[in-house]
Design an enzyme around this catalytic site. Structure first.
Site, short mmCIF file in Angstrom:
data_model
loop_
_atom_site.label_atom_id
_atom_site.label_comp_id
_atom_site.label_asym_id
_atom_site.label_seq_id
_atom_site.Cartn_x
_atom_site.Cartn_y
_atom_site.Cartn_z
N ASP A 39 22.82 -47.88 37.35
CA ASP A 39 21.74 -49.05 37.44
C ASP A 39 21.45 -49.28 38.71
OD1 ASP A 39 20.20 -50.94 35.42
OD2 ASP A 39 21.20 -52.28 37.03
N GLU B 284 19.31 -44.62 38.71
CA GLU B 284 18.09 -45.19 38.39
C GLU B 284 17.45 -45.56 39.62
OE1 GLU B 284 16.12 -48.91 36.18
OE2 GLU B 284 17.99 -49.20 37.15
#
Length: 466
Positions: free
Chosen positions: A166, A202
């Site tokens: 993330d 990401e």
């Protein structure tokens, strides 16, 4: 239904302890860590181990959404309002359950006035300052890297197969490499010796900023957010776009190389208008167009594809903004998450959307598995929004996104025979539950698709041949 006939991998939401911001528990709480203990609203470590073991045993491998750029937000206060009950103090940056202290954060490195990211054209600011007030970890410190690797290695020991990193854009690629280099090989109970964890990062790169996805290729795949944004624009027929223009889809559209790309039509952020992609993103709320977009993605060879599985929430728009975009998963009055119930037609109930169980999407996952390794072939278009293409001699797909009926004879590249269309139905007991397609000895077939059809596309493959 997540057997390896259909899906080989499953990415789950963050597995570590997070803040509880209020009794309504918005979904984004899961992205505000308090510790690396394995307990969330989804369950505890025992339940997590059971999930991983059962999935691995049927060939479905688990990827964990790893939140390692930051801890919780500065406004989270102090106390034990967290999913395992661990004490923390966000104001003094004290997280004893890890433990992290004020020395383990990037406050001293951040040069913005507020301490938050203010300018996305300033690379050090994007990577050293706080993303939306989230306390930014000092990943240049070996101690912090070691705590992150310890957490990830614990998950590898349990049996996970990889990680979604993330907010990778908000970390230096070298720092990510440093903690990835500390990771073990995967658990040999399920994986062959020497297998490395699958990594995808990401990185929101829509162009126009100095941080690009290519800066992260050395660490693994990257999310290609342009994919869903552009495909949504084409399927919606916005800005003069046509499906005929998809002939050179992939790198020809300015995307990262196929072997570096992790692609999707929508994700948990942009289906709510967060993150990247904007209004063109297609979601389950736009079911007819969404199924076409996912069908195209799964048929096309570009990228490593990921299918979304969502829950429904009470959308409510005020001045173009969904004021309920924070709402968490379907819950009981005591805050506990409702179980996923399965309907007679194998779809989900209790407000779980389960797009992966929709017949059209499930069958296109099978299509992708059948045509794996076959070349993109036999492209056809009408210059507008009727298109078709094949995957070597294994599969063929046809779309009618025009406002008029389609009746065409096309070269499929497939062996002669009668095939079941896997969009309107499937092959069952040597018969078709939906439409049939007849392929002649020269590979030609006739396709008739009404522009008023529930699903204005058809797909056939060699495993759906009578």
């Amino acid at each position: 239904m997540l057997t390896n006939i259909f899906f080989s991998h499953h990415c789950i939401s963050p597995s570590n302890e997070n803040v509880i911001s209020d009794r309504w528990q918005p979904w984004w709480e899961g992205y505000q860590p308090i510790s690396y203990k394995l307990c969330t609203r989804s369950g505890n470590e025992t339940e997590f181990r059971d999930l991983v073991t059962r999935c691995n045993n049927v060939g479905v491998y688990i990827y964990v959404d790893a939140i390692i750029n930051h801890m919780c937000g500065t406004t989270a206060g102090a106390g034990n309002h967290s999913t395992c009950g661990s004490y923390f103090n966000a104001k003094t940056e004290n997280f004893p359950a890890v433990p992290y202290s004020v020395w383990d954060f990037n406050d001293g490195k951040c040069k913005s006035r507020s301490g938050d990211i203010e300018d996305y054209h300033d690379i050090p600011q994007v990577r050293d300052c706080r993303l939306s007030g989230l306390l930014d970890l000092a990943l240049e410190k070996d101690y912090v890297r070691s705590k992150v690797a310890e957490y990830m290695n614990h998950l590898i020991d349990i049996g996970v197969a990889g990680f979604r990193i993330d907010a990778a854009k908000h970390m230096w690629p070298g720092d990510i490499k440093a903690f990835l280099d500390k990771l073990k090989d995967l658990n040999t109970q399920w994986f062959s010796a020497g297998t490395k964890p699958f990594i995808y990062q990401e990185v929101i790169d829509l162009g126009g900023e100095p941080i690009t996805g290519s800066q992260y290729f050395g660490n693994g795949r990257v999310t290609e957010f342009k994919y869903g944004a552009k495909l949504g624009t084409v399927i919606r027929k916005w800005n003069g776009e046509k499906m005929a223009y998809l002939k050179n889809w992939g790198e020809g559209w300015g995307f990262v190389p196929s072997d570096r790309a992790l692609v999707f039509v929508d994700n948990h952020d942009n289906q709510r208008g967060h993150g990247a992609g904007g209004a063109s993103i297609l979601t389950f709320w736009d079911a007819r167009l969404y199924k076409m977009a996912v069908g195209f993605m799964l048929a096309h060879p570009y990228g490593f594809t990921r299918v979304m599985s969502s829950f429904r929430w009470p959308r409510y728009f005020v001045d173009g903004q969904d004021v309920n975009d924070w709402v968490g998963p379907p819950s009981n009055s005591d805050g506990s998450t409702k179980p996923v119930t399965i309907n007679a037609d194998t779809t989900c109930g209790n407000d779980w959307v389960c797009e992966h169980r929709w017949r059209q999407i499930r069958n296109m996952v099978i299509f992708r598995n059948v045509v794996d390794g076959q070349p993109f072939s036999n492209w056809w278009d009408n210059g507008s929004n009727q298109v078709a293409f094949g995957r070597g001699n294994k599969g063929f797909i046809v779309f009618n996104n025009d406002d008029w009926a389609m009746d065409v004879n096309l070269q499929t590249g497939l062996p002669a025979g009668t095939y079941c269309d896997v969009i309107s139905g499937e092959k069952e007991d040597n018969r078709c539950t939906g439409s049939q397609v007849y392929v002649s000895g020269d590979g030609m077939a006739n396709f008739q698709i009404s522009n008023h059809a529930e699903d204005p596309f058809m797909a056939i493959h060699v495993n759906a041949k009578l």
